[in-house]
Design a protein around this motif. Structure first.
Motif, mmCIF file in Angstrom:
data_model
loop_
_atom_site.group_PDB
_atom_site.id
_atom_site.type_symbol
_atom_site.label_atom_id
_atom_site.label_comp_id
_atom_site.label_asym_id
_atom_site.label_seq_id
_atom_site.Cartn_x
_atom_site.Cartn_y
_atom_site.Cartn_z
ATOM 1 N N LEU A 152 -14.059 17.064 -11.705
ATOM 2 C CA LEU A 152 -13.649 16.963 -13.007
ATOM 3 C C LEU A 152 -13.243 15.391 -13.108
ATOM 4 O O LEU A 152 -12.888 14.639 -12.164
ATOM 5 C CB LEU A 152 -12.157 17.812 -13.044
ATOM 6 C CG LEU A 152 -11.026 17.536 -12.255
ATOM 7 C CD1 LEU A 152 -10.103 16.630 -13.007
ATOM 8 C CD2 LEU A 152 -10.338 18.838 -12.282
ATOM 9 N N LYS A 159 -22.113 24.285 -14.739
ATOM 10 C CA LYS A 159 -22.106 23.047 -14.500
ATOM 11 C C LYS A 159 -21.090 22.750 -13.373
ATOM 12 O O LYS A 159 -20.501 23.144 -13.044
ATOM 13 C CB LYS A 159 -21.835 21.953 -15.761
ATOM 14 C CG LYS A 159 -20.277 22.482 -16.366
ATOM 15 C CD LYS A 159 -20.125 21.739 -17.547
ATOM 16 C CE LYS A 159 -18.753 22.213 -18.238
ATOM 17 N NZ LYS A 159 -18.493 21.685 -19.428
ATOM 18 N N PHE A 179 -14.707 26.473 -14.908
ATOM 19 C CA PHE A 179 -16.357 26.361 -14.444
ATOM 20 C C PHE A 179 -16.744 27.646 -14.508
ATOM 21 O O PHE A 179 -16.330 28.435 -13.552
ATOM 22 C CB PHE A 179 -16.430 25.530 -12.897
ATOM 23 C CG PHE A 179 -15.873 24.193 -12.751
ATOM 24 C CD1 PHE A 179 -16.839 23.219 -13.108
ATOM 25 C CD2 PHE A 179 -14.517 23.788 -12.585
ATOM 26 C CE1 PHE A 179 -16.647 21.812 -13.158
ATOM 27 C CE2 PHE A 179 -14.170 22.426 -12.731
ATOM 28 C CZ PHE A 179 -15.002 21.437 -12.693
ATOM 29 N N THR A 239 -19.728 19.497 -13.160
ATOM 30 C CA THR A 239 -18.838 18.271 -13.343
ATOM 31 C C THR A 239 -18.490 18.457 -14.928
ATOM 32 O O THR A 239 -19.271 18.942 -15.695
ATOM 33 C CB THR A 239 -19.644 17.081 -13.407
ATOM 34 O OG1 THR A 239 -19.954 16.783 -12.107
ATOM 35 C CG2 THR A 239 -18.614 15.966 -13.681
ATOM 36 N N THR A 240 -17.073 18.381 -14.980
ATOM 37 C CA THR A 240 -16.283 18.597 -16.318
ATOM 38 C C THR A 240 -15.784 17.386 -16.689
ATOM 39 O O THR A 240 -14.948 16.857 -15.927
ATOM 40 C CB THR A 240 -15.273 19.793 -16.410
ATOM 41 O OG1 THR A 240 -16.197 21.073 -16.219
ATOM 42 C CG2 THR A 240 -14.547 19.882 -17.673
ATOM 43 N N VAL A 271 -9.116 23.183 -17.083
ATOM 44 C CA VAL A 271 -10.320 23.184 -16.563
ATOM 45 C C VAL A 271 -10.995 24.284 -16.411
ATOM 46 O O VAL A 271 -10.183 25.319 -15.783
ATOM 47 C CB VAL A 271 -10.548 22.223 -15.381
ATOM 48 C CG1 VAL A 271 -12.056 21.868 -15.068
ATOM 49 C CG2 VAL A 271 -10.031 20.861 -15.606
#
Length: 356
Positions: free
Chosen positions: A345, A253, A271, A255-256, A269
């Motif tokens: 993010l 993805k 990715f 976007t978090t 965070v």
């Protein structure tokens, strides 16, 4: 209103006739200011004609018109006003006139050519440094390949009655800046020549350096000259076969959402990504847009085999942020089709929760 003539019913209605549907202003100077032309409108019908509205195709054109109803056999005016300020060159604009006649819309055209005015020294050389004026305070190299040296130039002018020597301070190793000639005579124009050597810069993507300017040996502490470049990988030499067998950076993805978080906290965070290509994927460089986001560089420079996976980890410090926050992490890879990827993010920071 309906009339019966010879046993035939005729409906009375307005009818608009314009003196001309187009006007050519010809060539005129920009400093001549706004140009006006009156289109004469005749009502050749049997009922009052009402000009309901006029829509111009551009904000540079202002319409004015007769607001009161135009009686049968009477006349009115549609005035087209064109503003040439900062609009040199040919123009062709329209006015759509809406009335209570048929057809409901009539299109009028104005055209011409604006001869540009001669710009002032202040407009041509917008960045003053003492007696010297530069075209801009920003020398932009745009895209620079990581294996090249690129040259950019900018004009400069000495506006004083004394010679002016130009030097640069705080210049990084990958950048060369010099004035040619180094000393400008009174009223003389010169060139600032910049050379960006990407081989000497380890960064990727957008890079900006702030350098200082010396005039006659004096350094103005409040003045900065910006030099920017976008450092990119050169894929132009790859064959079709090499492109077909290239690595492919595929994040799970981009976007978090951290959701609601308290202020002044560190938030992890991650990715995850996979190499879906046919050769090793290399993460060239990772950078965050804000110091509030610390990126772990462990994956940088490593080769990820075809089918292999890894992740990019970062820590977002919510600090004093309030409400909705969005931050970006830029990832540069050797994937020819996706060499720059932006990972986002988001969070909703509650400072009140941090105080409890």
């Amino acid at each position: 209103m309906i009339f019966i003539f010879g046993g035939v019913m005729i409906m009375a209605q307005p009818a608009m006739k314009v003196s001309s549907s187009e006007h050519d202003f010809g060539k005129f100077k920009e400093e001549s200011g706004r140009q006006k032309y009156d289109f004469v409108v005749l009502n050749t019908g049997d009922q009052p004609l009402v000009i309901q509205n006029i829509v111009a195709s551009c904000g540079c054109t202002t319409p004015e018109w007769t607001k009161s109803p135009i009686a049968p056999k009477g006349s009115g005016v549609v005035t087209a006003i064109y503003d040439p300020a900062n609009r040199p060159g040919p123009f062709n604009k329209t006015l759509s006139v809406y009335t209570n006649s048929k057809p409901q819309v009539t299109v009028l055209v104005i055209k011409g050519e604006v001869i540009p005015r001669e710009k002032t020294v202040e407009e041509l050389f917008t960045f003053p440094v003492g007696p010297v004026r530069f075209e801009s305070n920003h020398l932009a190299f745009t895209n620079v390949k990581k294996n090249e040296k690129k040259i950019r130039v900018m004009q400069v002018l000495n506006t004083s009655t004394e010679p002016a020597t130009i030097e640069f301070d705080n210049v990084p190793a990958h950048l060369t800046l010099k004035a040619n000639p180094a000393t400008l005579k009174p009223g003389q124009k010169g060139i600032i020549e910049g050379t960006f050597d990407a081989n000497k810069n380890d960064s990727w993507g957008n890079v900006t350096n702030m350098v200082r300017i010396k005039i006659n040996g004096e350094l103005d502490q409040k003045v900065y000259y910006a030099v920017s470049a976008n450092l990119v990988e050169d894929f132009s030499g790859l064959s079709k076969e090499e492109l077909a067998n290239a690595p492919v950076f595929k994040p799970e993805k981009t976007t978090t959402d951290l959701g609601k978080i308290p202020g002044s906290t560190a938030n992890d965070v991650e990715f995850k990504f996979t190499n879906e290509g046919k050769s090793d994927l290399v993460i060239r460089y990772i950078r965050a847009t804000c110091g509030c986001t610390a990126v772990q560089q462990g994956v940088q420079g490593q080769g990820i085999k075809p089918g292999g996976s890894s992740s990019i980890k970062a820590v977002f410090n919510s600090g004093s942020y309030k409400g909705k926050v969005t931050k970006a992490i830029y990832v540069y890879t050797n994937d020819p089709k996706n060499s720059e990827v932006v990972l986002m993010l988001t969070a909703d920071v509650n400072q009140d929760a941090a105080k409890k």
